[in-house]
Design an enzyme around this catalytic site. Structure first.
Site, PDB file in Angstrom:
ATOM      1  N   SER A  42       0.852  -1.217   0.054  1.00 18.13           N
ATOM      2  CA  SER A  42      -0.036   0.036   0.043  1.00 18.13           C
ATOM      3  C   SER A  42       0.840   1.142  -0.065  1.00 18.13           C
ATOM      4  CB  SER A  42      -0.964  -0.047   1.057  1.00 18.13           C
ATOM      5  OG  SER A  42      -1.940   1.136   0.826  1.00 18.13           O
ATOM      6  N   CYS A  70      -1.726  -3.849   3.215  1.00 17.31           N
ATOM      7  CA  CYS A  70      -2.611  -4.861   3.236  1.00 17.31           C
ATOM      8  C   CYS A  70      -2.175  -6.187   3.212  1.00 17.31           C
ATOM      9  CB  CYS A  70      -3.329  -4.900   1.636  1.00 17.31           C
ATOM     10  SG  CYS A  70      -3.759  -3.324   1.154  1.00 17.31           S
ATOM     11  N   HIS A 116       5.231  13.526   7.179  1.00 13.11           N
ATOM     12  CA  HIS A 116       4.886  14.871   7.191  1.00 13.11           C
ATOM     13  C   HIS A 116       5.629  15.669   8.338  1.00 13.11           C
ATOM     14  CE1 HIS A 116       1.953  14.128   4.097  1.00 13.11           C
ATOM     15  NE2 HIS A 116       1.489  13.177   4.852  1.00 13.11           N
TER      16      HIS A 116
END
Length: 143
Positions: free
Chosen positions: A78, A98, A83
């Site tokens: 995935s 996943c 950030h």
């Protein structure tokens, strides 16, 4: 299992497992210089994901002015994103995988350790359908 010709890792060919773990984390108390170092963040995120069993396909990043970095990792399983907010020594992290091959919680711990985070908050959301426990998985737990 098949082998990716560009990797030494054996690829998991299990398909159709609609399940995953989504880890949302916040780190605080991180050295601001680390949080503005694009190369360090890219390498550190990629290594943490790799050590946690994820298959990193690509990594992109963007440094902002006057400060801050976003790093995105595309995974076979995935994605992951971080950030940074150097002005307050903080990071938002998002790792979704996943299946059950990669361990996003381990990736989160490894990244927090590499950044020297003083305060860590983690929430894990189990998504999709429950994965049935197999006899092989029960044997692994018993070891």
């Amino acid at each position: 299992m098949s082998r990716d010709p560009l990797s030494t890792r054996t690829a998991d060919t299990t398909v159709g497992v609609f399940a995953g773990q989504h880890v949302l984390a916040e780190f605080e108390g991180v050295d601001p210089a680390l949080l503005d170092d694009v190369a360090f963040l890219r390498i550190t995120l990629e290594r943490s994901l790799d050590r946690a069993g994820a298959t990193v396909c690509d990594v992109v990043s963007k440094r902002f002015v006057p400060q801050g970095v976003t790093v995105l990792a595309l995974l076979s399983e995935s994605h992951a994103s971080l950030h940074t907010y150097p002005e307050v020594g903080s990071v938002f992290l998002d790792v979704f995988t996943c299946g059950h091959r990669a361990d996003p919680e381990l990736a989160t711990r490894l990244l927090a350790e590499a950044l020297g985070a003083k305060d860590i908050r983690v929430t894990t959301i189990h998504r999709g359908r429950p994965v049935p426990v197999t006899v092989d998985a029960e044997r692994e737990v018993a070891r």
